[in-house]
Design a protein around this motif. Structure first.
Motif, PDB file in Angstrom:
ATOM      1  N   VAL A   1      29.679  87.984  34.192  1.00 51.28           N
ATOM      2  CA  VAL A   1      29.017  87.515  35.404  1.00 51.28           C
ATOM      3  C   VAL A   1      27.522  87.849  35.365  1.00 51.28           C
TER       4      VAL A   1
ATOM      5  N   HIS B   1      26.393  83.744  37.272  1.00 53.19           N
ATOM      6  CA  HIS B   1      27.131  82.680  37.953  1.00 53.19           C
ATOM      7  C   HIS B   1      28.618  82.929  37.738  1.00 53.19           C
ATOM      8  N   PHE B   2      29.387  82.994  38.829  1.00 55.10           N
ATOM      9  CA  PHE B   2      30.815  83.281  38.711  1.00 55.10           C
ATOM     10  C   PHE B   2      31.563  82.146  38.016  1.00 55.10           C
ATOM     11  N   GLY B   3      31.189  80.922  38.321  1.00 52.93           N
ATOM     12  CA  GLY B   3      31.872  79.786  37.705  1.00 52.93           C
ATOM     13  C   GLY B   3      31.677  79.738  36.197  1.00 52.93           C
ATOM     14  N   ARG B   4      30.411  79.910  35.759  1.00 51.23           N
ATOM     15  CA  ARG B   4      30.141  79.885  34.312  1.00 51.23           C
ATOM     16  C   ARG B   4      30.796  81.071  33.607  1.00 51.23           C
TER      17      ARG B   4
ATOM     18  N   CYS C   1      34.723  90.985  32.678  1.00 47.16           N
ATOM     19  CA  CYS C   1      34.329  90.066  33.748  1.00 47.16           C
ATOM     20  C   CYS C   1      32.959  90.436  34.314  1.00 47.16           C
TER      21      CYS C   1
ATOM     22  N   ALA D   1      33.559  82.502  34.511  1.00 49.04           N
ATOM     23  CA  ALA D   1      34.990  82.191  34.430  1.00 49.04           C
ATOM     24  C   ALA D   1      35.275  81.247  33.265  1.00 49.04           C
ATOM     25  N   GLU D   2      34.428  80.231  33.091  1.00 51.91           N
ATOM     26  CA  GLU D   2      34.608  79.305  31.967  1.00 51.91           C
ATOM     27  C   GLU D   2      34.485  80.035  30.630  1.00 51.91           C
TER      28      GLU D   2
ATOM     29  N   SER E   1      36.224  86.955  40.421  1.00 48.23           N
ATOM     30  CA  SER E   1      35.714  87.572  41.654  1.00 48.23           C
ATOM     31  C   SER E   1      36.542  88.802  42.026  1.00 48.23           C
TER      32      SER E   1
ATOM     33  N   THR F   1      39.994  81.074  35.733  1.00 47.77           N
ATOM     34  CA  THR F   1      39.489  80.424  36.938  1.00 47.77           C
ATOM     35  C   THR F   1      38.597  81.414  37.676  1.00 47.77           C
ATOM     36  N   GLN F   2      37.856  80.933  38.673  1.00 46.23           N
ATOM     37  CA  GLN F   2      36.887  81.804  39.334  1.00 46.23           C
ATOM     38  C   GLN F   2      37.516  82.922  40.162  1.00 46.23           C
TER      39      GLN F   2
END
Length: 303
Positions: A12, A17-20, A8, A22-23, A33, A28-29
């Motif tokens: 990151v 970017h946390f969202g990207r 993870c 996660a994808e 985190s 999920t985000q």
């Protein structure tokens, strides 16, 4: 230390970017985190400075990133090697062979196999059919390429790899060298160069029986190696009956001619222990001529 935390963290940083991230990790985000937070707590340092607009890697984070990538790479290598070993994609395999395959299909077979399985170490040993069969049975060799023989031990299995006719090797100056085909009986008074029976009983028997079918018993002059036999022919010391693949030697002063009215064939087989389920042995058999097996569709990657 949880490997998921490291993955993870690296994702990151690389995505910033946390969202990207996660994808990319198919998560999920929130778990991403949480993984970063738990990793920071475990290490006792701040890895990422978070603002509303961007993510900044701290100095401690730069050092941790370098170490995290090294740990993940080592883990991936360990996992890959374990998988390859279980699938027979690395290790070593010992192969025994008589001289004939070396003049025909063996070099190309080993080249193709080596390209697909670069992590496999091949150990090669030339010998006689009897010696190779004994070494396979005792476990000193994994697979062999030998003359077909009815005397294989019951513990060994075999499959036909190649069948090729006998041809006659003549000195270039021989009166019959101009002929397109040779009637073997016309060579009845010649000296025949070949193996002694204890060195190559199957070739010895094939030569003698072929001559006997044409009405004579050959006068034999022994030599130990096929290339020696061909060299002696080039020197005018006699003639020889040899498998057609020996023509690959291209010895100056020697011509090869097919036999008139004769279809004697020499057969080469692959031999292995019947109880051996080695994936390496199975894989190599798929590369041999005449095999009904197909080489692996997922060869080892090349690193």
């Amino acid at each position: 230390m949880d490997m998921r935390h490291l993955r993870c963290f690296v994702a990151v940083v690389e995505e910033m970017h946390f969202g990207r991230a996660a994808e990319r990790l198919h998560l999920t985000q929130p778990p991403v985190s949480l993984a970063i937070k738990e990793l920071e707590e475990e290490l006792g340092v701040t890895l990422l400075e978070r603002t509303s607009r961007r993510i900044v890697l701290t100095k401690a984070g730069e050092d941790a990133l370098r170490d995290a990538r090294a740990v993940l790479a080592a883990a991936d290598t360990m996992r890959r090697r374990a998988r390859e070993t279980s699938q027979g994609l690395m290790g070593s395999m010992s192969i025994g062979f008589i001289s004939l395959p070396a003049y025909s299909f063996l070099p190309e077979t080993l080249r193709r196999f080596g390209e697909d399985y670069p992590q496999v170490r091949l150990l090669l040993q030339e010998g006689t059919t009897d010696q190779i069969a004994h070494d396979i049975e005792s476990g000193r060799l994994d697979i062999g390429l030998v003359f077909r023989t009815p005397d294989l031990p019951a513990s060994l299995d075999s499959v036909l790899v190649r069948s090729e006719p006998l041809v006659v090797a003549l000195p270039e100056s021989h009166p019959l060298a101009r002929n397109r085909r040779i009637a073997l009986e016309k060579l009845a008074q010649e000296r025949f160069l070949g193996f002694e029976r204890h060195q190559g009983p199957l070739m010895f028997d094939a030569i003698v029986s072929t001559c006997m079918r044409h009405g004579f018993s050959p006068r034999l002059f022994a030599a130990r190696q096929m290339h020696t036999i061909v060299s002696l022919v080039s020197g005018g010391l006699g003639v020889a009956l040899v498998p057609a693949c020996v023509q690959a030697l291209h010895r100056e002063g020697v011509v090869y001619r097919p036999l008139l009215g004769e279809r004697t064939a020499v057969e080469t087989v692959a031999v292995w222990r019947r109880a051996d389920d080695s994936p390496l042995v199975r894989a190599l058999r798929g590369y041999l001529p005449g095999s009904t097996a197909t080489p692996s569709s997922t060869p080892a990657p090349r690193w």
